[in-house]
Every structure is written in C-alpha cells, then in structure tokens.
Design an enzyme around this catalytic site. Structure first.
Site, PDB file in Angstrom:
ATOM      1  N   GLY A  85     -27.867  63.675  -2.920  1.00  0.00           N
ATOM      2  CA  GLY A  85     -26.844  64.405  -3.660  1.00  0.00           C
ATOM      3  C   GLY A  85     -27.439  65.112  -4.861  1.00  0.00           C
ATOM      4  CD  GLU A 106     -31.833  60.425  -6.911  1.00  0.00           C
ATOM      5  OE1 GLU A 106     -30.800  59.869  -6.517  1.00  0.00           O
ATOM      6  OE2 GLU A 106     -31.856  61.219  -7.859  1.00  0.00           O
TER       7      GLU A 106
HETATM    8  C1  A5P Z   1     -28.654  59.633  -8.491  1.00  0.00           C
HETATM    9  O1  A5P Z   1     -29.583  59.303  -9.463  1.00  0.00           O
HETATM   10  C2  A5P Z   1     -28.327  61.074  -8.566  1.00  0.00           C
HETATM   11  O2  A5P Z   1     -29.387  61.954  -8.574  1.00  0.00           O
HETATM   12  C3  A5P Z   1     -27.310  61.483  -7.530  1.00  0.00           C
HETATM   13  O3  A5P Z   1     -27.924  61.978  -6.386  1.00  0.00           O
HETATM   14  C4  A5P Z   1     -26.457  62.516  -8.147  1.00  0.00           C
HETATM   15  O4  A5P Z   1     -26.030  62.026  -9.385  1.00  0.00           O
HETATM   16  C5  A5P Z   1     -25.260  62.841  -7.258  1.00  0.00           C
HETATM   17  O5  A5P Z   1     -24.447  61.723  -7.180  1.00  0.00           O
HETATM   18  P1  A5P Z   1     -23.063  61.771  -6.454  1.00  0.00           P
HETATM   19  O6  A5P Z   1     -23.335  62.019  -5.017  1.00  0.00           O
HETATM   20  O7  A5P Z   1     -22.464  60.425  -6.704  1.00  0.00           O
HETATM   21  O8  A5P Z   1     -22.253  62.861  -7.076  1.00  0.00           O
END
Ligand code: A5P
Length: 226
Positions: A85, A106
C-alpha cells in the site's frame, strides 16, 4: 454508501486485482497495512506455489495463518514481485509510505523486486506529496539526530520497529521529494524515510468507485522463475 465503506471496497478491489498479477512459482514480497490485509486472502485463495517474504511481523502472522509460505528475508536475493500500500501517490509515481511504521523493510523489499505493485484506494492519489513523511531513526545518538533534523522532525508515539529503529515523522514543508531525500540523506542517524522514488515503482492500482485504474510508472524488468 458510507465513505469508509467505499474506501474499504476500493482497497479490496485494488488488492484483488494485484493478487491476479502474481504468477505461480514466483517469489513474492508482501507489504504492510490495511490494503495489504485484503491482498493476503485473495492471494491465499489462488493456491499458488509461491515463496513469500513479509515486511512486518503482523503481515507475516496474517499470511501464515492463511497458509501462505513465508520465509525470513535472508536467503532470497531477488523477488519477482512485491505488492504494498501507500499513504500518498503523486502523478509521477513518487510515494509516501510508512504510516504503519514498516517503511524500512518495505523499501528493502520493493528494491529487491523485479516488479513493485502499489495498491491504494481513491483517497491516496495527490497532486503533490506533502508532510508528514515517516522516518526511522537510529536510537544511538537520537538526540543529535533530532537536533540535526530540526523541529520539523517529531518522534511518533509508537513502539520501535522490529529492527530496533525509532519511529518519527518529518512535518516540515519541502520543495520537491528529491530535495527532502537529499536533506535526510545528510543526517547519518536517519535509517530510512518514507519517500519512495518512481524508479522503484512499476505499477499503481487505484481503486475508484467505478473500478480499478492501472497506472504504469516504469516498465518491469525481465523475470526469472525460481
Ligand atoms: C506501512 O508502513 C505503510 O507503508 C503502508 O503501506 C501505508 O501506510 C498504507 O497503509 P494502508 O494500506 O493501511 O492505507
């Protein structure tokens, strides 16, 4: 339909479209967050023979519970695809990530993937990126790092990361993502930041009320099966 329900449907639609991009016998990076939470069951339902790595303990636990084979990211050197995400998506493919605090892992996973697919709901595309930008800071010398970053950097009220980092956010204004990247890179105690350059991003799948938009940011590298 309530706005929250609509956004959840959009996340699910983007995640399910991404699950269909995963090919059998590939190595898959699993992101973190509420959108990835929809990806995991969609991927598990396909019953593929895939090897997964997870970007957070919570993704690892959820994926394992669904029967996905998750292994530590120590042996695999490349991934065929990673799906994650984002908090903000700019028109040119720059991202802000790390709202869930997993941005160091990530980014490592995204950079190792031949294809990095971003899945978002319709509230995530923006005209230009804005603060806050998540940071992961080294605990050693933390006060010195915060002093070097200035008052715009503020510690997040959250637990540390699985890698021992301290979560913070940069709340200041910035001219361009490149300028902020350079500024953060000049501070040694910044282990990671949530700015992801378009060079990392291949596809963005955006869920809208009337379907999923597929944005192609950069061409994918050639894939080798393992
Ligand atoms: C996690 O550390 C983030 O990079 C998420 O990928 C990002 O915040 C998106 O999160 P949601 O899918 O919950 O919106």
């Amino acid at each position: 339909m309530a706005v929250i329900d609509q956004l959840e449907q959009e996340k699910r639609a983007a995640a399910e479209a991404a699950a269909l991009l995963v090919e059998d016998h590939t190595r898959v990076g699993l992101g973190t967050g509420s959108t990835v939470a929809y990806l995991l069951p969609a991927l598990a339902a396909r019953k593929l023979s895939i090897r997964c790595v997870a970007t957070s303990p919570r993704t690892e636990a959820a994926a394992t519970a669904l029967g996905l084979a998750v292994e530590p990211f120590t042996v695999l050197d490349r991934l065929d695809v990673a799906i994650d995400g984002a908090d903000q998506v700019a028109p040119d493919g720059w991202l802000v990530k790390g709202g869930g605090g997993a941005h160091l892992r990530e980014k490592i996973v995204a950079a190792a993937a031949e294809r990095f697919v971003v899945i978002v709901s319709s509230d995530k595309p923006v005209a230009e990126l804005v603060a806050p930008v998540p940071l992961e800071l080294e605990g050693f010398g933390l006060a010195a790092t915060l002093s070097a970053l200035g008052p715009a950097a503020r510690l997040r009220d959250a637990a540390g990361t699985p890698d021992g980092g301290v979560l913070a956010d940069f709340h200041g204004a910035f001219e361009t993502p490149e300028a902020l990247v350079a500024r953060l890179a000049a501070v040694p105690g910044v282990l990671a930041h949530g700015l992801f350059a378009p060079a990392l991003v291949h596809d963005v799948l955006v869920g809208w009320p009337d379907g999923v938009e597929h944005r192609r940011i950069r061409p994918r590298a050639s894939r080798t099966l393992h």
